[in-house]
Design an enzyme around this catalytic site. Structure first.
Site, PDB file in Angstrom:
ATOM      1  N   SER A   1       0.844  -1.180   0.000  1.00 50.13           N
ATOM      2  CA  SER A   1       0.000   0.000   0.000  1.00 50.13           C
ATOM      3  C   SER A   1       0.891   1.246   0.000  1.00 50.13           C
ATOM      4  O   SER A   1       1.657   1.459  -0.931  1.00 50.13           O
ATOM      5  CB  SER A   1      -0.953  -0.043   1.196  1.00 50.13           C
ATOM      6  OG  SER A   1      -1.936   0.948   1.089  1.00 50.13           O
TER       7      SER A   1
ATOM      8  N   HIS B   1      -8.210  -4.931  -0.751  1.00 48.62           N
ATOM      9  CA  HIS B   1      -6.922  -4.310  -0.446  1.00 48.62           C
ATOM     10  C   HIS B   1      -6.060  -5.196   0.441  1.00 48.62           C
ATOM     11  O   HIS B   1      -4.838  -5.074   0.440  1.00 48.62           O
ATOM     12  CB  HIS B   1      -7.139  -2.953   0.222  1.00 48.62           C
ATOM     13  CG  HIS B   1      -5.888  -2.143   0.362  1.00 48.62           C
ATOM     14  ND1 HIS B   1      -5.042  -1.899  -0.707  1.00 48.62           N
ATOM     15  CD2 HIS B   1      -5.327  -1.548   1.434  1.00 48.62           C
ATOM     16  CE1 HIS B   1      -4.015  -1.167  -0.297  1.00 48.62           C
ATOM     17  NE2 HIS B   1      -4.155  -0.950   0.991  1.00 48.62           N
TER      18      HIS B   1
END
Length: 713
Positions: free
Chosen positions: A572, A687
């Site tokens: 991320s 995610h």
């Protein structure tokens, strides 16, 4: 708000004058560049269509090529089997939460429950070696019955009994969820109950027949970040179109949400609205019969809880008018605050030192429990409020550990606490904050042989002289000759702290096989409070990267490892860090694992939830801020003829937070420039990169095969 959006999103003399500039041109004096102009000539812009036929065909071809290499390695099958055995182990700790009906609940996945089961037990049963569980909801069975790809995202249950719950279910792991009312006594969805269609939404109980809902009520009624800014109350049996609006932010905000603040008996004491004007700045409103009243709290502050009549607030900026500092934990008498927000007195609960940080806050029936980091090690402090203010005591938990505050009971003063370390299997404790007694109720078995290893903490000196701590987990037999295969991990953003934690998979697949593991506590994180984070914001972003390079160089200077044997990993925001490391200091590394990354920082605010992060990185539409971003943007700084190692890039098609186009573009551009690259795009997982444990095991095995090929062979 950060939790919402993230749970919803880590030495060089090359820092440029633009990145060092302390006084960029004020954004409000500049003409914004139209978003459509940013990156419009990018030849890979077509990859931004998440599930378009062409991007998916490209991803499949990349998967086929890369998996053939990595899964074809003789080590892969064994590593995947070991990872899966650890992840599926029946004897791993089953963390639980207190429920108002007297039960303990948790969500569990294993080989027999791939999508998972939501289940319940009693405390007495939980204390035993083999608790007796009752299934509340079987997500595998539900998915099969509904022919759906459900991923369980949690349940919000109505106090005090907590038998009526709002279940959030995601298609494949996306942040967008459907919400459905469920009865834990009948173990069924409520006929005619609340049911909200898919969306990025915030939903919570106001009372048994009323919800507070923030969602896209009309097509396009979302912020630039893709989140809701209109809040309504929805009555039982009411159509969405008939819900009553109670608050409206603006499309330029990040998001708006509302929640009911309750006492220990489940009674609503205040209804609060959070209007996030940026990722780190939010206005707080009190919802009254006359409408929403803005509370005079600093923009960088957050409500942490309510106990003993006190509203507890954390500060992430100085509040000079009240004499408070960044990082302080303060409280207000809620009744006085509601009566006169401006004149209500505030009391200091805790002021961390420069090397401390408030990591978590929990409230039991009568106490406030604070998780404190002190030089990146944990402690748990118990506060009680009385006529003379707050008094403090400390829970006698194991020292030199990471301490996590778990579920807290509202019927009494008990709470669960986790304790972990790099070489110490996690333990789960039941603490009584009233008596300060502790009971270890669960202990995870060791997943790898740690008897031959040691944990050390060192410091590296960054380019501006700041000391950057980092942990080294290594075999006692390591020779300081630069030959140790070393994996360096960091994040460095969004005030997220990287603290010691036990990973059976990492230990088994890396440490036990001769690898050294390092975690760097670079600026941008929260290890030393908000100031540690603020030091690497926007124009100062390069400081986080310089810190990372300083740790890398320190590892080499100490001869713990060498560039030939040094690999790095991050996801991320940490994936962005990997991209910067690749483009700025490739000579330091021989392996780079780039997980669900941000990578195209010129267009990041236009794809996924990127617009919500301009408070962290700056706004590419503002020329002066774009000039800073462009200096470190990995995508535009990829060049031919550089000593880039072969990289491994991972993403998920279902990631509707950090768009998979970042990873796709990175791989495509590297290939175009003639560099070797490995790429894996998981179709499900969101995610987090994995919707189930089998997929997690696969991803981790792929990573450690890649690292072994690059650093051990």
């Amino acid at each position: 708000m950060r939790n919402l959006l993230l749970a919803l999103l880590a030495c060089t003399s090359l820092m440029t004058p633009a990145a060092q500039a302390a006084d960029p041109v004020p954004a409000d004096t500049e003409t914004r560049t139209p978003l459509a102009e940013l990156g419009k000539d990018d030849p890979y812009i077509w990859m931004e269509e998440i599930e378009g036929e062409r991007p998916l065909a490209w991803a499949k071809a990349q998967n086929d090529r890369s998996l053939a290499i990595l899964q074809g390695d003789a080590r892969y099958a064994g590593l995947e089997s070991q990872a899966l055995a650890i992840l599926n182990a029946k004897d791993r700790i089953a963390g639980v939460s207190f429920a108002g009906d007297g039960s303990l609940r948790n969500f569990w996945q294993d080989a027999d429950h791939v999508r998972g089961i939501w289940r319940a037990t009693t405390l007495d049963s939980y204390r035993t070696a083999e608790p007796q569980w009752e299934t509340i909801l079987d997500v595998d069975a539900l998915s099969k019955a509904e022919d759906a790809n459900w991923v369980f995202k949690g349940a919000d249950c109505l106090p005090p009994e907590e038998t009526r719950c709002l279940l959030t279910l995601s298609d494949g792991g996306k942040d967008a969820v459907t919400v459905r009312e469920f009865d834990t006594t009948t173990r069924t969805f409520v006929s005619g109950g609340f049911a909200l269609p898919e969306g990025k939404q915030s939903v919570g109980w106001l009372d048994r027949d009323t919800l507070l809902v923030a969602r896209e009520w009309e097509p396009g009624q979302v912020t630039r970040s893709g989140y809701a800014y209109v809040i309504k109350t929805l009555k039982r049996g009411q159509a969405l179109a008939d819900a009553q609006e109670v608050f409206r932010g603006t499309p330029e905000d990040v998001a708006a949400s509302a929640y009911a603040l309750r006492d220990a008996d489940g009674r609503v004491v205040a209804t609060l609205i959070n209007r996030a004007v940026s990722f780190f700045e939010a206005e707080t409103y009190l919802l009254t019969d006359q409408g929403a009243v803005k509370l005079p709290l600093p923009l960088k502050s957050s409500v942490q809880g309510y106990v003993a009549g006190q509203l507890v607030v954390g500060l992430e900026q100085d509040w000079p008018e009240r004499g408070f500092k960044t990082g302080d934990l303060i409280s207000f008498d809620l009744a006085a605050f509601k009566a006169d927000p401006v004149k209500a007195a505030a009391t200091l609960v805790l002021r961390p030192t420069a090397r401390q940080s408030v990591e978590g806050v929990a409230t039991t029936r009568d106490t406030l429990v604070v998780g404190l980091l002190d030089n990146v090690t944990g402690a748990a402090l118990v506060y009680r409020h009385g006529p003379k203010g707050w008094t403090r005591q400390k829970l006698a938990l194991p020292a030199n550990s990471t301490i996590g505050l778990g579920s807290a009971s509202q019927k009494d003063d008990r709470l669960f606490v986790s304790v972990t370390g790099y070489l110490t299997p996690s333990t789960y404790w039941l603490a009584d904050a009233a008596s300060l007694t502790l009971e270890q109720v669960k202990a995870s078995p060791a997943r790898f042989d740690a008897s031959t290893h040691v944990v050390e903490q060192f410091e590296a000196t960054s380019t501006d002289g700041v000391k950057i701590p980092y942990f080294v987990v290594r075999s006692k037999a390591v020779k300081y000759d630069g030959s140790a295969p070393t994996l360096l991990y960091a994040y460095g953003g969004f005030q997220v702290s990287m603290t010691p934690a036990y990973s059976g998979v990492m230990g088994k697949l890396w440490l036990e096989r001769g690898g050294t593991y390092v975690v760097a506590n670079i600026r941008g994180g929260g290890e030393f409070g908000p100031a540690w984070h603020d030091a690497a914001l926007k124009a100062n972003r390069q400081k986080a990267y310089d810190d990372f390079f300083a740790v890398s160089q320190d590892l080499i200077d100490r001869k713990i490892t060498s560039p030939r044997h040094l690999g790095i990993m991050g996801g991320s925001n940490g994936g962005l860090l990997m991209g910067v490391a690749l483009t700025q200091r490739p000579e330091l590394y021989n392996a780079v694992v780039v997980q669900v990354p941000l990578f195209d920082m010129i267009r990041y605010s236009q794809i996924g939830a990127g617009a919500s992060w301009v408070g962290e990185y700056g706004d590419p539409a503002i020329p002066s801020e774009r000039a800073v971003i462009a200096k470190y943007d990995p995508y535009s700084n990829l060049k031919a003829g550089q000593p880039y190692p072969e990289v491994f890039i991972e993403t998920s098609t279902k990631d509707d937070r950090v768009h998979p186009a970042h990873a796709r573009k990175a791989a495509a551009r590297l290939e175009e420039l003639g560099y070797p690259v490995l790429y894996y795009e998981n179709i499900d997982g969101g995610h987090a990169g994995a919707a189930n444990l089998a997929e997690t095991a696969r991803r981790q095995a792929l990573e450690y095969v890649y690292l072994s090929r690059r650093l051990m062979d």
